[in-house]
Design a protein around this motif. Structure first.
Motif, PDB file in Angstrom:
ATOM      1  N   GLY A  21       0.674  -1.031  -0.114  1.00 18.68           N
ATOM      2  CA  GLY A  21       0.067   0.045   0.006  1.00 18.68           C
ATOM      3  C   GLY A  21       0.828   1.334  -0.119  1.00 18.68           C
ATOM      4  N   ARG A  22       0.170   2.576  -0.061  1.00 20.20           N
ATOM      5  CA  ARG A  22       0.902   3.777   0.000  1.00 20.20           C
ATOM      6  C   ARG A  22       0.700   4.471   1.331  1.00 20.20           C
ATOM      7  NH1 ARG A  22       0.256   6.112  -6.083  1.00 20.20           N
ATOM      8  NH2 ARG A  22       1.444   7.925  -5.029  1.00 20.20           N
ATOM      9  N   ARG A  23       0.324   3.879   2.312  1.00 21.57           N
ATOM     10  CA  ARG A  23       0.287   4.571   3.675  1.00 21.57           C
ATOM     11  C   ARG A  23       1.686   4.609   4.241  1.00 21.57           C
ATOM     12  NH1 ARG A  23      -0.238   2.779   8.721  1.00 21.57           N
ATOM     13  NH2 ARG A  23      -0.542   0.580   7.906  1.00 21.57           N
ATOM     14  N   PRO A  24       2.269   5.759   4.372  1.00 19.62           N
ATOM     15  CA  PRO A  24       3.568   5.996   4.756  1.00 19.62           C
ATOM     16  C   PRO A  24       3.684   5.376   6.312  1.00 19.62           C
ATOM     17  CG  PRO A  24       2.806   8.028   4.153  1.00 19.62           C
ATOM     18  CD  PRO A  24       1.603   7.134   4.127  1.00 19.62           C
ATOM     19  N   ALA A  26       4.049   1.981   6.302  1.00 18.81           N
ATOM     20  CA  ALA A  26       3.740   0.381   6.285  1.00 18.81           C
ATOM     21  C   ALA A  26       4.831  -0.187   6.053  1.00 18.81           C
ATOM     22  CB  ALA A  26       2.738   0.154   5.265  1.00 18.81           C
ATOM     23  N   SER A  62       6.977   1.671   2.962  1.00 20.76           N
ATOM     24  CA  SER A  62       6.199   2.949   2.144  1.00 20.76           C
ATOM     25  C   SER A  62       6.535   4.247   2.983  1.00 20.76           C
ATOM     26  CB  SER A  62       4.648   2.616   2.365  1.00 20.76           C
ATOM     27  OG  SER A  62       3.799   3.652   1.892  1.00 20.76           O
ATOM     28  N   MET A  64       6.640   8.639   1.987  1.00 16.95           N
ATOM     29  CA  MET A  64       5.945   9.699   1.097  1.00 16.95           C
ATOM     30  C   MET A  64       6.130   9.677  -0.179  1.00 16.95           C
ATOM     31  SD  MET A  64       3.837  11.280   3.284  1.00 16.95           S
ATOM     32  CE  MET A  64       3.299  12.846   2.325  1.00 16.95           C
ATOM     33  N   ASP A 106       1.975  11.218  -4.657  1.00 19.59           N
ATOM     34  CA  ASP A 106       1.874  10.617  -3.295  1.00 19.59           C
ATOM     35  C   ASP A 106       0.194  10.709  -3.007  1.00 19.59           C
ATOM     36  OD1 ASP A 106       1.089  13.126  -2.042  1.00 19.59           O
ATOM     37  OD2 ASP A 106       2.998  13.127  -0.971  1.00 19.59           O
ATOM     38  N   ASP A 107      -0.280   9.828  -1.970  1.00 22.68           N
ATOM     39  CA  ASP A 107      -1.702  10.002  -1.918  1.00 22.68           C
ATOM     40  C   ASP A 107      -2.260  11.285  -1.302  1.00 22.68           C
ATOM     41  OD1 ASP A 107      -1.100   8.284   1.523  1.00 22.68           O
ATOM     42  OD2 ASP A 107      -0.385  10.183   0.716  1.00 22.68           O
ATOM     43  N   ARG A 108      -1.527  12.412  -1.270  1.00 19.30           N
ATOM     44  CA  ARG A 108      -1.970  13.614  -0.729  1.00 19.30           C
ATOM     45  C   ARG A 108      -2.082  14.551  -2.016  1.00 19.30           C
ATOM     46  NH1 ARG A 108       1.087  15.288   4.841  1.00 19.30           N
ATOM     47  NH2 ARG A 108       0.461  13.351   5.962  1.00 19.30           N
TER      48      ARG A 108
END
Length: 216
Positions: A21-24, A26, A62, A64, A106-108
């Motif tokens: 996943g892309r959650r920093p 992880a 994972s 940023m 990134d996911d933001r």
């Protein structure tokens, strides 16, 4: 490393990060044994034979910017002693760490890397491709750095005899008698002469020795 041909997930050195996943923050740990690719090592000196097993222990994290890959590769490397040319085999352990960047954002929603904007910069970076990354170039660099540039069979290997090529470790007392070059030609000639002629040569050598002493 700029993006190029699409990665093949069937390649044993290609890894999938979708599960991470892309959650920093992880983390994912992986262990895999793969066949060594061709030319893994220092060409003509020492390396891991093609097809030999390479054990990989990886830690994927994972962050940023992408996925930080930290790992260790273990394998048996083979080569040739640079001093005596005997076969050399050693256990290789190579550590490495590399960041594989997201190619978009990134996911933001913040843009992290835009491949192609700076070709020179891209050549020095590694990117994820559809959640996949290719470990082979990183593994190659790590193996080359971990291998000796001048492998030896033993630290005190004496090498080969410069005159005849004999391995000196097998014959520590090996040596060659020094021959006075002034008489080398006469000695070779004496071997092909009869007894009487040899006596004449010996007399000439003796006289030459006396003359040399008188000059001194």
């Amino acid at each position: 490393m700029a993006l190029n041909a699409r990665l093949d997930h069937r390649n044993p050195l290609v890894f999938d990060t979708h599960e991470l996943g892309r959650r920093p923050g992880a983390l994912q740990r992986l262990s895999r044994t793969v066949d060594a690719p061709q030319d893994l090592g220092i060409a003509g000196v020492i390396g891991v034979p093609e097809g030999a097993p390479v054990e990989l222990d990886l830690r994927l994290e994972s962050v940023m910017e992408g996925v930080l890959v930290t790992g260790t590769a273990r394998a048996a490397a083979k080569g040739e002693c640079v001093r005596c040319l005997e076969p050399v085999e050693l256990e290789l352990e190579a550590d490495f760490q590399e960041l594989f960047s997201y190619p978009d954002a990134d996911d933001r929603g913040r843009v992290i890397a835009e491949p192609g904007d700076d070709a020179e910069d891209d050549e020095e970076r590694f990117f994820l491709e559809d959640g996949l990354f290719d470990l082979e170039p990183v593994l190659r660099d790590a193996v080359v750095l971990a291998l000796p540039m001048q492998p030896v069979c033993q630290e005190d290997c004496p090498g080969l005899c410069a005159e005849c090529g004999v391995r000196l470790a097998d014959d520590p007392d090996h040596h060659h008698d020094a021959v006075d070059i002034r008489w080398a030609a006469l000695q070779g000639l004496a071997g092909s002469l009869g007894d009487g002629e040899k006596d004449e040569i010996s007399g000439a050598e003796a006289e030459a020795g006396v003359d040399e002493k008188q000059e001194k």
